[in-house]
Design a protein around this motif. Structure first.
Motif, PDB file in Angstrom:
ATOM      1  N   ILE A 185       0.848  -1.075  -0.027  1.00  0.00           N
ATOM      2  CA  ILE A 185       0.059   0.270  -0.080  1.00  0.00           C
ATOM      3  C   ILE A 185       0.841   1.066   0.033  1.00  0.00           C
ATOM      4  O   ILE A 185       1.725   1.156   0.934  1.00  0.00           O
ATOM      5  CB  ILE A 185      -0.851   0.093   1.223  1.00  0.00           C
ATOM      6  CG1 ILE A 185      -1.650  -1.235   1.145  1.00  0.00           C
ATOM      7  CG2 ILE A 185      -1.941   1.278   1.185  1.00  0.00           C
ATOM      8  CD1 ILE A 185      -2.812  -1.390   2.434  1.00  0.00           C
ATOM      9  N   GLY A 186       0.586   2.196  -0.907  1.00  0.00           N
ATOM     10  CA  GLY A 186       1.599   2.998  -1.243  1.00  0.00           C
ATOM     11  C   GLY A 186       1.679   4.484  -0.216  1.00  0.00           C
ATOM     12  O   GLY A 186       1.086   4.342   0.913  1.00  0.00           O
ATOM     13  N   ASN A 187       2.016   5.498  -0.527  1.00  0.00           N
ATOM     14  CA  ASN A 187       1.948   6.744   0.016  1.00  0.00           C
ATOM     15  C   ASN A 187       0.596   7.343   0.025  1.00  0.00           C
ATOM     16  O   ASN A 187       0.001   7.603  -1.058  1.00  0.00           O
ATOM     17  CB  ASN A 187       3.068   7.659  -0.399  1.00  0.00           C
ATOM     18  CG  ASN A 187       4.477   7.004  -0.197  1.00  0.00           C
ATOM     19  OD1 ASN A 187       4.669   6.327   0.847  1.00  0.00           O
ATOM     20  ND2 ASN A 187       5.281   7.379  -1.101  1.00  0.00           N
ATOM     21  N   GLY A 188       0.245   8.030   1.070  1.00  0.00           N
ATOM     22  CA  GLY A 188      -1.099   8.874   0.844  1.00  0.00           C
ATOM     23  C   GLY A 188      -2.458   8.156   0.889  1.00  0.00           C
ATOM     24  O   GLY A 188      -3.307   8.672   0.058  1.00  0.00           O
ATOM     25  N   VAL A 189      -2.459   6.879   1.014  1.00  0.00           N
ATOM     26  CA  VAL A 189      -3.686   6.077   0.844  1.00  0.00           C
ATOM     27  C   VAL A 189      -4.494   6.216   1.759  1.00  0.00           C
ATOM     28  O   VAL A 189      -4.249   6.003   2.916  1.00  0.00           O
ATOM     29  CB  VAL A 189      -3.194   4.861   0.326  1.00  0.00           C
ATOM     30  CG1 VAL A 189      -4.403   3.722   0.070  1.00  0.00           C
ATOM     31  CG2 VAL A 189      -2.232   4.450  -0.799  1.00  0.00           C
ATOM     32  N   THR A 190      -5.665   6.169   1.669  1.00  0.00           N
ATOM     33  CA  THR A 190      -6.812   6.191   2.573  1.00  0.00           C
ATOM     34  C   THR A 190      -7.553   4.713   2.557  1.00  0.00           C
ATOM     35  O   THR A 190      -8.265   4.711   1.384  1.00  0.00           O
ATOM     36  CB  THR A 190      -7.976   7.321   2.485  1.00  0.00           C
ATOM     37  OG1 THR A 190      -7.240   8.806   2.733  1.00  0.00           O
ATOM     38  CG2 THR A 190      -9.082   7.175   3.655  1.00  0.00           C
ATOM     39  N   VAL A 191      -7.700   3.927   3.574  1.00  0.00           N
ATOM     40  CA  VAL A 191      -8.276   2.735   3.600  1.00  0.00           C
ATOM     41  C   VAL A 191      -9.573   2.772   4.645  1.00  0.00           C
ATOM     42  O   VAL A 191      -9.285   3.086   5.765  1.00  0.00           O
ATOM     43  CB  VAL A 191      -7.450   1.480   3.893  1.00  0.00           C
ATOM     44  CG1 VAL A 191      -8.260   0.239   3.892  1.00  0.00           C
ATOM     45  CG2 VAL A 191      -6.225   1.225   3.289  1.00  0.00           C
ATOM     46  N   GLY A 192     -10.571   2.824   4.017  1.00  0.00           N
ATOM     47  CA  GLY A 192     -11.845   3.048   4.874  1.00  0.00           C
ATOM     48  C   GLY A 192     -12.251   2.026   5.985  1.00  0.00           C
ATOM     49  O   GLY A 192     -11.662   0.948   5.963  1.00  0.00           O
ATOM     50  N   HIS A 193     -13.035   2.192   6.819  1.00  0.00           N
ATOM     51  CA  HIS A 193     -13.310   1.386   7.798  1.00  0.00           C
ATOM     52  C   HIS A 193     -13.967   0.037   7.314  1.00  0.00           C
ATOM     53  O   HIS A 193     -14.621  -0.121   6.143  1.00  0.00           O
ATOM     54  CB  HIS A 193     -14.440   1.876   8.648  1.00  0.00           C
ATOM     55  CG  HIS A 193     -14.272   3.172   9.133  1.00  0.00           C
ATOM     56  ND1 HIS A 193     -14.411   4.349   8.443  1.00  0.00           N
ATOM     57  CD2 HIS A 193     -13.989   3.648  10.418  1.00  0.00           C
ATOM     58  CE1 HIS A 193     -14.157   5.438   9.091  1.00  0.00           C
ATOM     59  NE2 HIS A 193     -13.853   5.109  10.411  1.00  0.00           N
ATOM     60  N   MET A 194     -13.544  -0.999   7.767  1.00  0.00           N
ATOM     61  CA  MET A 194     -13.805  -2.584   7.736  1.00  0.00           C
ATOM     62  C   MET A 194     -13.502  -2.923   6.231  1.00  0.00           C
ATOM     63  O   MET A 194     -13.903  -3.950   5.694  1.00  0.00           O
ATOM     64  CB  MET A 194     -15.425  -2.631   7.784  1.00  0.00           C
ATOM     65  CG  MET A 194     -15.870  -2.057   9.039  1.00  0.00           C
ATOM     66  SD  MET A 194     -15.058  -3.127  10.614  1.00  0.00           S
ATOM     67  CE  MET A 194     -16.158  -4.552  10.310  1.00  0.00           C
ATOM     68  N   ALA A 195     -12.509  -2.278   5.718  1.00  0.00           N
ATOM     69  CA  ALA A 195     -11.983  -2.672   4.140  1.00  0.00           C
ATOM     70  C   ALA A 195     -11.236  -4.102   4.405  1.00  0.00           C
ATOM     71  O   ALA A 195     -10.700  -4.089   5.263  1.00  0.00           O
ATOM     72  CB  ALA A 195     -11.378  -1.532   3.446  1.00  0.00           C
ATOM     73  N   SER A 196     -11.213  -4.862   3.332  1.00  0.00           N
ATOM     74  CA  SER A 196     -10.323  -6.041   3.524  1.00  0.00           C
ATOM     75  C   SER A 196      -9.243  -6.025   2.434  1.00  0.00           C
ATOM     76  O   SER A 196      -9.898  -5.881   1.044  1.00  0.00           O
ATOM     77  CB  SER A 196     -11.193  -7.526   3.644  1.00  0.00           C
ATOM     78  OG  SER A 196     -11.867  -7.261   4.653  1.00  0.00           O
ATOM     79  N   ILE A 197      -8.035  -6.224   2.459  1.00  0.00           N
ATOM     80  CA  ILE A 197      -7.088  -6.374   1.315  1.00  0.00           C
ATOM     81  C   ILE A 197      -6.270  -7.546   1.513  1.00  0.00           C
ATOM     82  O   ILE A 197      -5.572  -7.771   2.536  1.00  0.00           O
ATOM     83  CB  ILE A 197      -6.127  -5.011   1.406  1.00  0.00           C
ATOM     84  CG1 ILE A 197      -7.148  -3.764   1.103  1.00  0.00           C
ATOM     85  CG2 ILE A 197      -5.322  -5.106   0.297  1.00  0.00           C
ATOM     86  CD1 ILE A 197      -6.384  -2.438   1.290  1.00  0.00           C
ATOM     87  N   HIS A 198      -6.400  -8.255   0.423  1.00  0.00           N
ATOM     88  CA  HIS A 198      -5.830  -9.638   0.611  1.00  0.00           C
ATOM     89  C   HIS A 198      -4.592  -9.755  -0.415  1.00  0.00           C
ATOM     90  O   HIS A 198      -5.055  -9.952  -1.794  1.00  0.00           O
ATOM     91  CB  HIS A 198      -6.640 -10.641   0.473  1.00  0.00           C
ATOM     92  CG  HIS A 198      -7.627 -10.644   1.299  1.00  0.00           C
ATOM     93  ND1 HIS A 198      -7.793 -10.673   2.906  1.00  0.00           N
ATOM     94  CD2 HIS A 198      -9.292 -10.317   1.272  1.00  0.00           C
ATOM     95  CE1 HIS A 198      -8.715 -10.847   3.280  1.00  0.00           C
ATOM     96  NE2 HIS A 198      -9.913 -10.341   2.326  1.00  0.00           N
ATOM     97  N   SER A 199      -3.389  -9.764  -0.089  1.00  0.00           N
ATOM     98  CA  SER A 199      -2.311  -9.794  -1.091  1.00  0.00           C
ATOM     99  C   SER A 199      -2.556  -9.186  -2.498  1.00  0.00           C
ATOM    100  O   SER A 199      -2.589  -9.523  -3.590  1.00  0.00           O
ATOM    101  CB  SER A 199      -2.234 -11.320  -1.504  1.00  0.00           C
ATOM    102  OG  SER A 199      -1.941 -12.211  -0.525  1.00  0.00           O
TER     103      SER A 199
END
Length: 280
Positions: A164-178
């Motif tokens: 995940i790079g710079n200045g990224v917003t990952v919102g509540h309850m998000a899921s990121i897999h590989s």
């Protein structure tokens, strides 16, 4: 990535022994305190034991899988967040409440030899899925600078690196897999990025979107739906707001960090702590 050295094994074993001894002494101290302050009568239990301490492990190093490496200039790490294994977090980034970052499926004992977080992962063996001597086929989690991982997110690296790079917003309850998220993106609340997904710069994944495996979201695109599809290109103003969102969360993270350093108690103008009665 090689196996742990003899020194690392010894350090891990000694650290665990000291940790367990400390926990046993802690429990003994609590029992002794309760025995001293509690009035005992015939028929009562010999010791009333009440443990008021949390056993939550905020950062969990794993000997073979690696350890969390956090920048000294990180904006905020919530005390109830969990970082397991080879997790790297850059300067100015924040991990909020109940988020779990789990990179416990890789061979990365070498992470114990560095104190500086990395922005990208090591080269993975392309034949790792067919190897018989290990089940560690995943990678690490690499969070860039000034990125915010909001409440309740689940991020793992079971089959490969999550970057995940710079200045990224990952919102509540998000899921990121590989998956890979480039700079200045917004990943909406409750969205899902499956394995192999690539989200390029200044892209917007709408709330609740499900991005299928190995999908590439091009720069400046808006995707939504289940499964998600491209709706349109973002306007220049909308792309600029993605930068604003990330910058705002740096300030939010700073306020939370300040409160945590006070033990969760805000100070009044006269310097005294606000009690529950005063706050109400």
């Amino acid at each position: 990535m090689g196996p742990p050295t003899i020194v690392q094994r010894f350090r891990q074993t000694l650290g665990r022994a000291l940790r367990e001894t400390g926990q046993a002494l802690d429990r003994l101290g609590i029992k002794g305190h309760q025995l001293a302050v509690t009035k005992q009568t015939i028929g009562d239990e010999p010791v009333i034991y009440e443990d008021h301490l949390s056993r939550h492990r905020h950062q969990m190093p794993l000997l073979r899988r690696g350890r969390p490496v956090i920048s000294e200039d990180v904006a905020f790490l919530a005390p109830c967040s969990t970082l397991i294994g080879s997790v790297h977090v850059g300067a100015g980034s924040s991990i909020f409440y109940k988020s779990i970052l789990r990179a416990d499926n890789c061979d990365n004992a070498e992470s114990f030899n560095t104190d500086e977080p990395k922005s990208e992962g090591w080269e993975l063996d392309p034949e790792r899925h067919t190897r018989q001597h290990t089940q560690a086929i995943g990678g690490g989690i690499f969070i860039g600078e000034n990125t915010n991982i909001q409440d309740g997110c689940i991020i793992d690296a079971v089959t490969g690196h999550t970057q995940i790079g710079n200045g990224v917003t990952v919102g509540h309850m998000a899921s990121i897999h590989s998956a890979t998220v480039h700079d200045n993106c917004l990943i909406g609340m409750g969205s899902l990025l499956q394995e192999g997904v690539v989200v390029k710069e200044e892209a917007f994944i709408a709330a609740g979107a499900v991005i299928p495996k190995d999908t590439v979201v091009e720069e400046g695109e808006l995707w939504a739906g289940k499964p998600a599809r491209k709706l349109r290109d973002l306007t220049p103003d909308e792309r600029e707001k993605l930068h604003y969102q990330a910058n705002e969360y740096i300030g939010v993270a700073g306020t939370h960090k300040d409160v945590m350093e006070l033990g969760g108690n805000l100070l009044l103008e006269d310097g005294s702590e606000a009690t529950e009665k005063q706050a109400s």
